[in-house]
Design an enzyme around this catalytic site. Structure first.
Site, PDB file in Angstrom:
ATOM      1  N   CYS A   1     -30.101  -9.943  18.035  1.00  0.00           N
ATOM      2  CA  CYS A   1     -28.641 -10.044  17.890  1.00  0.00           C
ATOM      3  C   CYS A   1     -27.989 -10.405  19.230  1.00  0.00           C
ATOM      4  CB  CYS A   1     -28.085  -8.728  17.359  1.00  0.00           C
ATOM      5  SG  CYS A   1     -26.300  -8.781  17.134  1.00  0.00           S
TER       6      CYS A   1
ATOM      7  N   CYS B   1     -24.132  -4.621  22.422  1.00  0.00           N
ATOM      8  CA  CYS B   1     -23.874  -3.188  22.203  1.00  0.00           C
ATOM      9  C   CYS B   1     -24.892  -2.366  23.015  1.00  0.00           C
ATOM     10  CB  CYS B   1     -23.984  -2.858  20.720  1.00  0.00           C
ATOM     11  SG  CYS B   1     -22.975  -3.950  19.700  1.00  0.00           S
TER      12      CYS B   1
ATOM     13  N   CYS C   1     -27.842  -0.332  21.290  1.00  0.00           N
ATOM     14  CA  CYS C   1     -28.586  -0.897  20.169  1.00  0.00           C
ATOM     15  C   CYS C   1     -29.941  -1.492  20.546  1.00  0.00           C
ATOM     16  CB  CYS C   1     -27.733  -1.946  19.464  1.00  0.00           C
ATOM     17  SG  CYS C   1     -28.487  -2.533  17.940  1.00  0.00           S
TER      18      CYS C   1
ATOM     19  N   CYS D   1     -27.995   0.787   1.488  1.00  0.00           N
ATOM     20  CA  CYS D   1     -27.264   0.055   2.529  1.00  0.00           C
ATOM     21  C   CYS D   1     -28.201  -0.911   3.250  1.00  0.00           C
ATOM     22  CB  CYS D   1     -26.675   1.074   3.512  1.00  0.00           C
ATOM     23  SG  CYS D   1     -25.748   0.282   4.830  1.00  0.00           S
TER      24      CYS D   1
ATOM     25  N   CYS E   1     -24.163  -1.403  -0.284  1.00  0.00           N
ATOM     26  CA  CYS E   1     -23.408  -1.441   0.971  1.00  0.00           C
ATOM     27  C   CYS E   1     -24.143  -2.410   1.876  1.00  0.00           C
ATOM     28  CB  CYS E   1     -23.387  -0.025   1.568  1.00  0.00           C
ATOM     29  SG  CYS E   1     -22.661   0.040   3.214  1.00  0.00           S
TER      30      CYS E   1
ATOM     31  N   CYS F   1     -16.724   1.363   5.019  1.00  0.00           N
ATOM     32  CA  CYS F   1     -17.519   2.459   5.559  1.00  0.00           C
ATOM     33  C   CYS F   1     -17.382   2.279   7.066  1.00  0.00           C
ATOM     34  CB  CYS F   1     -18.962   2.297   5.097  1.00  0.00           C
ATOM     35  SG  CYS F   1     -20.110   3.384   5.957  1.00  0.00           S
TER      36      CYS F   1
ATOM     37  N   ARG G   1     -20.373  10.973   6.309  1.00  0.00           N
ATOM     38  CA  ARG G   1     -21.788  10.617   6.187  1.00  0.00           C
ATOM     39  C   ARG G   1     -22.536  10.895   7.490  1.00  0.00           C
ATOM     40  NH1 ARG G   1     -23.382   7.440   2.137  1.00  0.00           N
ATOM     41  NH2 ARG G   1     -21.203   7.123   1.587  1.00  0.00           N
TER      42      ARG G   1
HETATM   43  N1  SAM Z   1     -24.582  -5.654  13.361  1.00  0.00           N
HETATM   44  C1  SAM Z   1     -23.771  -4.838  12.549  1.00  0.00           C
HETATM   45  C2  SAM Z   1     -22.657  -4.182  13.293  1.00  0.00           C
HETATM   46  O1  SAM Z   1     -22.781  -3.959  14.470  1.00  0.00           O
HETATM   47  O2  SAM Z   1     -21.653  -3.863  12.646  1.00  0.00           O
HETATM   48  C3  SAM Z   1     -24.531  -3.794  11.802  1.00  0.00           C
HETATM   49  C4  SAM Z   1     -25.700  -3.061  12.311  1.00  0.00           C
HETATM   50  S1  SAM Z   1     -25.398  -1.743  13.430  1.00  0.00           S
HETATM   51  C5  SAM Z   1     -27.048  -1.305  13.772  1.00  0.00           C
HETATM   52  C6  SAM Z   1     -24.698  -0.418  12.499  1.00  0.00           C
HETATM   53  C7  SAM Z   1     -24.279   0.801  13.261  1.00  0.00           C
HETATM   54  O3  SAM Z   1     -25.411   1.567  13.603  1.00  0.00           O
HETATM   55  C8  SAM Z   1     -23.572   0.602  14.584  1.00  0.00           C
HETATM   56  O4  SAM Z   1     -22.234   0.299  14.429  1.00  0.00           O
HETATM   57  C9  SAM Z   1     -23.757   1.954  15.243  1.00  0.00           C
HETATM   58  O5  SAM Z   1     -22.690   2.805  14.905  1.00  0.00           O
HETATM   59  C10 SAM Z   1     -25.052   2.468  14.641  1.00  0.00           C
HETATM   60  N2  SAM Z   1     -26.134   2.492  15.644  1.00  0.00           N
HETATM   61  C11 SAM Z   1     -26.847   1.445  16.079  1.00  0.00           C
HETATM   62  N3  SAM Z   1     -27.747   1.843  17.014  1.00  0.00           N
HETATM   63  C12 SAM Z   1     -27.581   3.177  17.178  1.00  0.00           C
HETATM   64  C13 SAM Z   1     -28.196   4.161  17.995  1.00  0.00           C
HETATM   65  N4  SAM Z   1     -29.146   3.859  18.861  1.00  0.00           N
HETATM   66  N5  SAM Z   1     -27.778   5.436  17.881  1.00  0.00           N
HETATM   67  C14 SAM Z   1     -26.792   5.767  17.001  1.00  0.00           C
HETATM   68  N6  SAM Z   1     -26.172   4.870  16.213  1.00  0.00           N
HETATM   69  C15 SAM Z   1     -26.550   3.597  16.289  1.00  0.00           C
HETATM   70  C1  DTB Z   2     -24.147   3.649  10.390  1.00  0.00           C
HETATM   71  O1  DTB Z   2     -23.053   3.997  10.859  1.00  0.00           O
HETATM   72  N1  DTB Z   2     -25.296   4.136  10.781  1.00  0.00           N
HETATM   73  C2  DTB Z   2     -26.388   3.479  10.100  1.00  0.00           C
HETATM   74  C3  DTB Z   2     -25.644   2.571   9.084  1.00  0.00           C
HETATM   75  N2  DTB Z   2     -24.276   2.765   9.426  1.00  0.00           N
HETATM   76  C4  DTB Z   2     -25.962   1.145   9.017  1.00  0.00           C
HETATM   77  C5  DTB Z   2     -27.277   2.776  11.045  1.00  0.00           C
HETATM   78  C6  DTB Z   2     -27.875   3.712  12.066  1.00  0.00           C
HETATM   79  C7  DTB Z   2     -28.787   2.931  12.937  1.00  0.00           C
HETATM   80  C8  DTB Z   2     -29.434   3.792  13.956  1.00  0.00           C
HETATM   81  C9  DTB Z   2     -30.274   3.044  14.886  1.00  0.00           C
HETATM   82  C10 DTB Z   2     -31.417   2.304  14.300  1.00  0.00           C
HETATM   83  O2  DTB Z   2     -32.160   2.862  13.464  1.00  0.00           O
HETATM   84  O3  DTB Z   2     -31.620   1.156  14.678  1.00  0.00           O
HETATM   85 FE1  SF4 Z   3     -25.914  -6.515  16.993  1.00  0.00          FE
HETATM   86 FE2  SF4 Z   3     -26.807  -4.020  17.207  1.00  0.00          FE
HETATM   87 FE3  SF4 Z   3     -24.370  -4.614  18.041  1.00  0.00          FE
HETATM   88 FE4  SF4 Z   3     -24.883  -4.629  15.400  1.00  0.00          FE
HETATM   89  S1  SF4 Z   3     -24.928  -2.854  16.755  1.00  0.00           S
HETATM   90  S2  SF4 Z   3     -23.745  -6.152  16.553  1.00  0.00           S
HETATM   91  S3  SF4 Z   3     -27.020  -5.330  15.451  1.00  0.00           S
HETATM   92  S4  SF4 Z   3     -26.286  -5.423  18.902  1.00  0.00           S
END
Ligand code: SAM
Ligand code: DTB
Ligand code: SF4
Length: 349
Positions: free
Chosen positions: A52, A56, A59, A96, A128, A188, A260
């Site tokens: 991606c 972030c 991530c 989801c 979702c 959500c 959630r």
């Molecule tokens: N790319 C999309 C976005 O950013 O909206 C969707 C995927 S993203 C992985 C969905 C959510 O997962 C993020 O907004 C964040 O709140 C959560 N998330 C991602 N990595 C995480 C981490 N290491 N610990 C906790 N929450 C995480």
């Molecule tokens: C959300 O707020 N948390 C979920 C779902 N929406 C998509 C994702 C959590 C991802 C946690 C990090 C990972 O497993 O990569």
């Molecule tokens: Fe990309 Fe991860 Fe950010 Fe979602 S949370 S926009 S997957 S870098």
């Protein structure tokens, strides 16, 4: 025009109340609006993993971070539907699908995601997706395919946002949420705790979320899962009572929403999770994996619910997905989310 329901001062005052008073009030609000002995079980699937372009800081899937991660191209529809079927069999009522995209691009990949949404919805699961930013037209296509909810988190406060991500801004996020609302899809939207934010940022996030119009149907509360190779890998762990506090405040400010528990439960004791349920959390992600990181094993979750006398929410059967059919027949309760009321109370609901 958005109707401002809560001032920042109100939210701050609520947030700073003695913790047990807060949990007590949240439990009351929860009982007035939901069945406290019911939990929605949800399953997550990463349908396109890694690569991606957003930065972030938390991530594992960002190309700007150095997390060890196997990238995967968009899954085949058939394979996704197979996973959805298994999730349904295991007791999930919501499925989801997450794609590591900064935004949706029109084309074959998006067409395929629409097919996935249709297939999952046709199975009687709440569908979702979380696909990054999207336009009103794209949201409408997802709605036409039967999408129930779009996950798009604000993650933190507007003030702290640029310490977390710099490739997009807060208004980009709000714009997508507005497009989702225009298409009639439920939002959500929630946040992550433990990013290095201050109390004021958590207050500000809860203030913004609760003043969205309409309020999000679902509010995911993620606790940071520190991922090796990301700038947040060595963040100090947030005190668990702050997590409970945020859950209680979310429940009070957004009484009808599903609160959630999302990422981070693996490191949280069963006692703290029980307190979170008391404070109004009523949905969890089950299954050994979230998107790329680990989650408690299913037997841990089912054992915990069993010990607490909480039942997984029954599958939806009615068209407007307001209330599991069995329960409607059993109690006559038809409140959104179903509080389980009986007799005259149910008739008046
Ligand atoms: N790319 C999309 C976005 O950013 O909206 C969707 C995927 S993203 C992985 C969905 C959510 O997962 C993020 O907004 C964040 O709140 C959560 N998330 C991602 N990595 C995480 C981490 N290491 N610990 C906790 N929450 C995480
Ligand atoms: C959300 O707020 N948390 C979920 C779902 N929406 C998509 C994702 C959590 C991802 C946690 C990090 C990972 O497993 O990569
Ligand atoms: Fe990309 Fe991860 Fe950010 Fe979602 S949370 S926009 S997957 S870098």
């Amino acid at each position: 025009m958005t109707e401002i329901r809560y001032s920042l001062e109100d939210v701050k005052a609520l947030y700073q109340r003695p913790l047990l008073d807060l949990v007590f009030e949240a439990a009351q609000v929860h009982r007035e609006n939901h069945n406290p002995n019911e939990m929605q079980m949800c399953t997550l699937l990463s349908i396109k993993t890694g690569g991606c372009s957003e930065d972030c800081g938390y991530c594992s899937q960002s190309i700007h971070n150095e997390a060890e991660l196997e990238k995967e191209i968009l899954m085949k529809t058939q394979d996704v539907l197979e996973q959805a079927r298994k999730a349904k069999e295991a007791g999930s009522t919501r499925f989801c699908m997450g794609a590591a995209w900064p935004k949706v691009l029109d084309g074959r990949a998006f067409d395929r995601v629409c097919d996935m949404v249709k297939g999952v919805s046709d199975m009687g699961l709440e569908s979702c997706v979380t696909l990054g930013m999207l336009t009103e037209e794209q949201a409408q296509r997802l709605a036409d395919a039967g999408l129930k909810a779009y996950n798009h988190n604000l993650d933190t406060s507007r003030e702290f946002y640029d310490k977390v991500v710099t490739t997009r801004n807060y208004d980009d996020r709000l714009e997508t949420l507005a497009n989702v609302a225009k298409a009639g899809i439920s939002a959500c939207s929630g946040g992550i705790l433990g990013l290095g934010e201050k109390e004021g940022d958590r207050v500000s996030l809860l203030h913004t979320l609760s003043n969205l119009d309409p309020q999000p149907e679902s509010v995911p509360i993620n606790m940071l899962v520190p991922v090796e190779g990301t700038p947040m890998a060595n963040n100090e762990r947030l005190d668990i009572f702050e997590w409970i506090r945020c859950i209680a405040v979310a429940r009070i400010l957004m009484p009808k929403s599903m609160v959630r528990l999302s990422a981070g439960r693996l490191e949280i004791s069963k006692e703290a999770q029980a307190m979170a349920f008391m404070a109004g959390a009523n949905a969890i992600f089950t299954g050994e994996k979230l998107l790329t990181t680990a989650n408690p094993k299913e037997d841990f979750d089912y054992k915990l619910l069993d010990e607490l006398g909480i039942k997984p929410r029954a599958p939806y059967k009615d068209e407007n997905q307001m209330m599991p059919e069995e329960e409607k027949v059993a109690t006559g309760c038809n409140r959104p989310g179903g509080c389980g009321c009986v007799g005259e109370e149910a008739e008046a609901a």
